[in-house]
Design a protein around this motif. Structure first.
Motif, PDB file in Angstrom:
ATOM      1  N   GLN A  48       0.823  -1.212   0.000  1.00 49.20           N
ATOM      2  CA  GLN A  48       0.000   0.000   0.000  1.00 49.20           C
ATOM      3  C   GLN A  48       0.857   1.262   0.000  1.00 49.20           C
ATOM      4  N   SER A  51       2.001   1.740  -3.526  1.00 52.51           N
ATOM      5  CA  SER A  51       0.916   2.271  -4.346  1.00 52.51           C
ATOM      6  C   SER A  51       0.681   3.758  -4.055  1.00 52.51           C
ATOM      7  N   TYR A  52       0.666   4.112  -2.786  1.00 56.26           N
ATOM      8  CA  TYR A  52       0.470   5.509  -2.373  1.00 56.26           C
ATOM      9  C   TYR A  52       1.574   6.385  -2.960  1.00 56.26           C
ATOM     10  N   TRP A  53       2.819   5.929  -2.834  1.00 53.59           N
ATOM     11  CA  TRP A  53       3.974   6.671  -3.343  1.00 53.59           C
ATOM     12  C   TRP A  53       3.914   6.799  -4.861  1.00 53.59           C
ATOM     13  N   SER A  54       3.486   5.730  -5.510  1.00 52.40           N
ATOM     14  CA  SER A  54       3.382   5.736  -6.965  1.00 52.40           C
ATOM     15  C   SER A  54       2.354   6.758  -7.455  1.00 52.40           C
ATOM     16  N   GLN A  55       1.278   6.906  -6.706  1.00 52.20           N
ATOM     17  CA  GLN A  55       0.200   7.812  -7.117  1.00 52.20           C
ATOM     18  C   GLN A  55       0.432   9.264  -6.702  1.00 52.20           C
ATOM     19  N   THR A  56       1.150   9.475  -5.585  1.00 54.87           N
ATOM     20  CA  THR A  56       1.281  10.834  -5.052  1.00 54.87           C
ATOM     21  C   THR A  56       2.692  11.401  -5.114  1.00 54.87           C
ATOM     22  N   ASP A  57       3.661  10.589  -5.460  1.00 47.13           N
ATOM     23  CA  ASP A  57       5.073  10.980  -5.462  1.00 47.13           C
ATOM     24  C   ASP A  57       5.582  11.374  -4.081  1.00 47.13           C
ATOM     25  N   SER A  68      -8.413   3.483   3.064  1.00 50.01           N
ATOM     26  CA  SER A  68      -9.210   4.053   1.986  1.00 50.01           C
ATOM     27  C   SER A  68     -10.520   3.286   1.837  1.00 50.01           C
ATOM     28  N   SER A  71     -10.455   1.803  -1.941  1.00 49.51           N
ATOM     29  CA  SER A  71      -9.721   0.552  -2.166  1.00 49.51           C
ATOM     30  C   SER A  71     -10.127  -0.532  -1.171  1.00 49.51           C
ATOM     31  N   LYS A 145       7.214   2.378  -9.592  1.00 50.34           N
ATOM     32  CA  LYS A 145       6.126   3.239 -10.053  1.00 50.34           C
ATOM     33  C   LYS A 145       5.112   2.394 -10.816  1.00 50.34           C
ATOM     34  N   GLN A 148       0.118   4.703 -14.544  1.00 48.86           N
ATOM     35  CA  GLN A 148      -1.245   5.193 -14.426  1.00 48.86           C
ATOM     36  C   GLN A 148      -1.941   5.065 -15.785  1.00 48.86           C
TER      37      GLN A 148
END
Length: 151
Positions: A48, A51-57, A68, A71, A145, A148
């Motif tokens: 998780q 995933s969080y890092w991948s979506q928000t940098d 969430s 999810s 990453k 998206q």
């Protein structure tokens, strides 16, 4: 006939003792089960975070940021104590997860939740001793990453 009863009882007792020696006591198996659940939980949290890092940098400020309704992910707690797992960000792409374990993991016996045995030199190594253990992870933009979708 009495002699046969004593021999049969001795064989049953020997079988029970041998079973305890082979797999451990019920208390040992329970402790082992808690430790395996901890590894499963930490692996899910790690996924998780990725995933969080991948979506928000960025890394989450706290584990609660991972929960969430969309999810359906809810941050797990220690299965034995109900305590929160420890998390600390260590830079832009590194973090640490910690938990308290009952037993030392056995070399080449700690598997990832998928069932594969990780290479001890890999990031997926969950080897630990008894007591508090921390696992440091570094995310790599090339590997971690998640692409998206383009609409």
């Amino acid at each position: 006939m009495k002699w046969f009863g004593w021999v049969a009882s001795a064989l049953v007792l020997a079988a029970v003792v041998a079973a305890f020696l082979a797999v451990g006591s019920p208390a040992h198996q329970r402790a082992l089960g808690f430790d395996q659940q901890r590894i499963t939980d930490l692996s899910a949290i790690q996924s998780q975070i990725r995933s969080y890092w991948s979506q928000t940098d960025q890394l989450p400020a706290a584990l609660g940021d991972l929960s969430s309704a969309v999810s359906g992910f809810s941050v797990p707690k220690d299965p034995q104590t109900g305590a929160d797992y420890e998390y600390a960000a260590a830079g832009d792409n590194s973090f640490q997860l910690c938990a308290d374990f009952n037993l030392a993991s056995q070399k080449n016996r700690v598997s990832s939740p998928s069932g594969f045995y990780p290479d001890p030199s890999s990031e997926e190594n969950w080897q630990h001793g008894p007591g508090r253990a921390c696992f440091s992870r570094t995310l790599n933009a090339t590997v971690d990453k998640i692409p998206q979708p383009v609409y």
